[in-house]
Design a protein around this motif. Structure first.
Motif, short mmCIF file in Angstrom:
data_model
loop_
_atom_site.label_atom_id
_atom_site.label_comp_id
_atom_site.label_asym_id
_atom_site.label_seq_id
_atom_site.Cartn_x
_atom_site.Cartn_y
_atom_site.Cartn_z
N LYS A 66 0.84 -1.20 0.00
CA LYS A 66 0.00 0.00 0.00
C LYS A 66 0.87 1.25 0.00
O LYS A 66 0.56 2.22 -0.70
CB LYS A 66 -0.92 0.01 1.22
N GLY A 67 1.94 1.23 0.78
CA GLY A 67 2.85 2.38 0.82
C GLY A 67 3.51 2.61 -0.53
O GLY A 67 3.64 3.76 -0.98
N GLU A 68 3.92 1.52 -1.18
CA GLU A 68 4.53 1.64 -2.51
C GLU A 68 3.54 2.19 -3.52
O GLU A 68 3.90 3.03 -4.36
CB GLU A 68 5.07 0.29 -2.96
N GLN A 69 2.29 1.72 -3.45
CA GLN A 69 1.27 2.22 -4.37
C GLN A 69 0.98 3.70 -4.11
O GLN A 69 0.82 4.48 -5.06
CB GLN A 69 -0.02 1.41 -4.22
N GLU A 70 0.90 4.07 -2.86
CA GLU A 70 0.65 5.47 -2.52
C GLU A 70 1.78 6.36 -3.04
O GLU A 70 1.54 7.41 -3.62
CB GLU A 70 0.53 5.61 -1.00
N ARG A 71 3.02 5.91 -2.83
CA ARG A 71 4.17 6.68 -3.31
C ARG A 71 4.15 6.77 -4.84
O ARG A 71 4.40 7.82 -5.41
CB ARG A 71 5.48 6.05 -2.85
N ALA A 72 3.84 5.65 -5.50
CA ALA A 72 3.79 5.65 -6.96
C ALA A 72 2.75 6.64 -7.47
O ALA A 72 2.97 7.35 -8.46
CB ALA A 72 3.49 4.25 -7.49
#
Length: 140
Positions: A66-72
């Motif tokens: 989720k953090g990676e998706q948010e950052r992306a």
């Protein structure tokens, strides 16, 4: 049986002994059932601990994804806003990503202006109608 026992008492004693034997048998059965249930509880407790650990691990992985998706998503928005390739942006917060995008935009702007000077500004180059048109068209 003893010689001094009353004939009426002997059947009562035999009955009580049979009842006691029955209770001992039930007690042994209950103890066996208790041992089986205790073993099953231990087995289920171990399985529960294993599943709890696995669940926590999966929650951690999910949070990371989720953090990676948010950052992306943030990187894509900032890249679009500043006209910079998302692959080169760095930072973990929106402010850091935005600051990096501004930096890159400024660097590329300076680099492009250094390689593409205005035609009229170059010594020895005569301005012509075509150059004037291009200058007016692109505002340089």
């Amino acid at each position: 049986m003893s010689e001094n026992t009353d004939p009426e008492v002997d059947p009562q004693i035999a009955e009580l002994r049979a009842e006691a034997a029955s209770w001992r048998k039930k007690l042994r059965e209950q103890e066996q059932a208790n041992e089986q249930l205790t073993a099953k509880v231990a087995e289920l407790s171990a399985a529960n601990e294993s599943l709890t650990g696995e669940s926590e691990s999966l929650r951690g992985e999910l949070d990371q994804v989720k953090g990676e998706q948010e950052r992306a998503g943030m990187v894509a928005e900032v890249a679009k806003e500043y006209g910079v390739d998302a692959g080169v942006l760095r930072g973990s917060t929106r402010d850091e990503i935005t600051a990096h995008a501004e930096q890159l935009r400024d660097v590329f702007k300076k680099a492009n202006s250094a390689f593409m000077p205005n035609i009229g500004d170059e010594p020895g180059v005569q301005s012509n109608e075509e150059a004037e048109f291009v200058r007016d068209l692109f505002g340089s």
